[in-house]
Design an enzyme around this catalytic site. Structure first.
Site, PDB file in Angstrom:
ATOM      1  N   ARG A   1       0.838  -1.212   0.000  1.00 43.76           N
ATOM      2  CA  ARG A   1       0.000   0.000   0.000  1.00 43.76           C
ATOM      3  C   ARG A   1       0.864   1.249   0.000  1.00 43.76           C
ATOM      4  NH1 ARG A   1      -3.497  -1.808   5.081  1.00 43.76           N
ATOM      5  NH2 ARG A   1      -3.515  -3.972   4.438  1.00 43.76           N
TER       6      ARG A   1
ATOM      7  N   GLU B   1      -3.209 -10.348  18.886  1.00 40.20           N
ATOM      8  CA  GLU B   1      -4.566  -9.855  18.690  1.00 40.20           C
ATOM      9  C   GLU B   1      -5.607 -10.897  19.108  1.00 40.20           C
ATOM     10  OE1 GLU B   1      -3.028  -8.423  14.819  1.00 40.20           O
ATOM     11  OE2 GLU B   1      -4.632  -6.958  14.961  1.00 40.20           O
TER      12      GLU B   1
END
Ligand code: ADP
Length: 398
Positions: A240, A383
């Site tokens: 990105r 996470e």
């Protein structure tokens, strides 16, 4: 309590079963190629990884296969599905509706659907995972843990873009931020390791993975973060672009005869260090290429480091100081050279790195010297464990 943690993508589903009392991962794995053909990867704690190819036309079959593996008499880790007390779902975009982890009911599903506009790739996939689990585990409470929730404490001056205010009012165009579960987990863990109250610290968390973001956490609250309306803004990442002058998009679109979707595809999938280097989005490949004389690979690494530095400097300025800087995720936890390159330019903050300590990979460690004015640490993110903990908290409150 046993919690099934689900992170559902459009054609994949990652899972873990965690015993919340001992925080032991009982089993983990993923389903891949859902809707194409189907493959289940299953690994019980301490056991061998098993790979099974089996048809998974939809996520419902995938969830069924995961559950079958979990209760398999030979390699399963549960006697029956009754031993699953709750399911914690990672949900990417909660918009402004969700500032906290939430018990999922029909109203919540409708509100997440309303955010689909903001995360067209992720939210529908996350909800498919919720529906599949509801079908296969009726009556088991489901909890939604949002990537955006932790950042809902950002003040207006941090989350508003400098565009007509009506776009915020009408369409909720603003900065949301992502990786919230990781930033929250890591900043809390850092305070714990240092034995300091969470609400006494100014912390900057650098979550550097394939997707990467930096977050400013002031007294336990996210006050700014580098990703925006979508995960495209901010740092230069694996593929990105991160921040870019919007005019460049129009310019490239005209030259390359691309429409907006084509441009966004380039910015999401063909840019970042991959696009810059022409070698790879993986920093291990880049390092090899760079030190074999590939200039573009070397430049890509430097561009990445430069983008991280600008955010650290920016957040130290906007918080009027910083006490702790944490590195986490694949690159942040493992790449000492990148950490060193970043910290070499932070001398003005009084930061000094202990070269020996900075050799650490994937372990909690303070990597700054005792006389460093800011404590720099490696704190591995987790996470799934964070989702498990939040799920249990919500279930206990019920
Ligand atoms: P994501 O979850 O966003 O896909 P990860 O947190 O798994 O990303 O990080 C992946 C990146 O971490 C890889 O692209 C690679 O650049 C980097 N990475 C992983 N392991 C190492 C390592 N041992 N040394 C250097 N870089 C690593």
């Amino acid at each position: 309590m046993n919690v099934l943690v689900i992170n559902c993508g459009s054609s994949s589903l990652k899972y873990q079963v965690i015993n919340s009392d001992t925080e032991e991962v009982l089993a983990k794995g993923l389903c891949e190629r859902i809707g194409i053909d189907g493959r289940l990867v299953y690994q019980p704690n301490g056991g061998e990884k098993e790979i099974t190819d089996a048809a998974m036309p939809t996520h419902t079959e995938a969830v069924r296969m995961v559950l079958d593996a979990l209760v398999n008499p030979k390699t399963g880790v549960l006697k029956s599905l009754n031993e699953i007390d709750a399911v914690g779902h990672r949900i990417v975009h909660g918009g402004e509706a969700f500032a906290e982890t939430t018990l999922i009911d029909e109203k919540v599903i409708a509100a997440v659907e309303e955010c689909t506009d903001l995360a067209p790739l992720h939210n529908p996939a996350n909800l498919i995972g919720v529906r599949a689990c509801q079908e296969v585990l009726p009556g088991v409470p489901m909890v939604g843990v949002f990537d955006t929730a932790f950042h809902q404490t950002m003040p207006k001056e941090a989350y508003l873009y400098g565009i007509p205010y009506e776009y915020y009012e009408k369409y909720k165009v603003r900065k949301y931020g992502f990786h919230g579960t990781s930033h929250s987990y890591v900043s809390k863990k850092a305070a714990e390791i240092l034995g300091k109250p969470y609400d006494s610290l100014k912390t900057i968390v650098c979550h550097l993975g394939n997707g990467a973001s930096v977050c400013a956490v002031d007294k336990g609250r996210s006050v700014d973060t580098s990703m925006g309306l979508s995960p495209l803004e901010g740092l230069v990442m694996g593929t990105r672009s991160g921040d870019i002058d919007p005019s460049a998009m129009e310019f490239i679109a005209k030259k390359e005869n691309l429409d907006m979707a084509g441009i966004l595809n380039v910015l999401n999938k063909e840019s970042g260090v991959y696009g810059l280097s022409g070698v790879s989005s993986d920093f291990r490949d880049l390092e090899k290429a760079a030190f074999s004389g590939n200039d573009r690979a070397m430049t890509a690494r430097k561009v990445f480091v430069h983008s991280v530095l600008k955010y650290i400097g920016g957040y130290a300025a906007s918080m009027n100081g910083v006490d702790v800087i944490c590195f986490t995720a694949g690159l942040g936890e493992n790449d000492g050279l990148i950490r060193q390159m970043i910290c070499d330019n932070l001398e003005y903050l009084g930061i000094h790195i202990d070269g020996e300590a900075n050799k650490v990979r994937g372990e909690e460690k303070i990597i700054s010297t005792p006389d460093s004015k800011v404590t720099v640490m490696v704190v591995p993110t987790n996470e799934e464990l964070a989702i498990c903990r939040e799920t249990v908290e919500i279930i206990r409150k019920k």
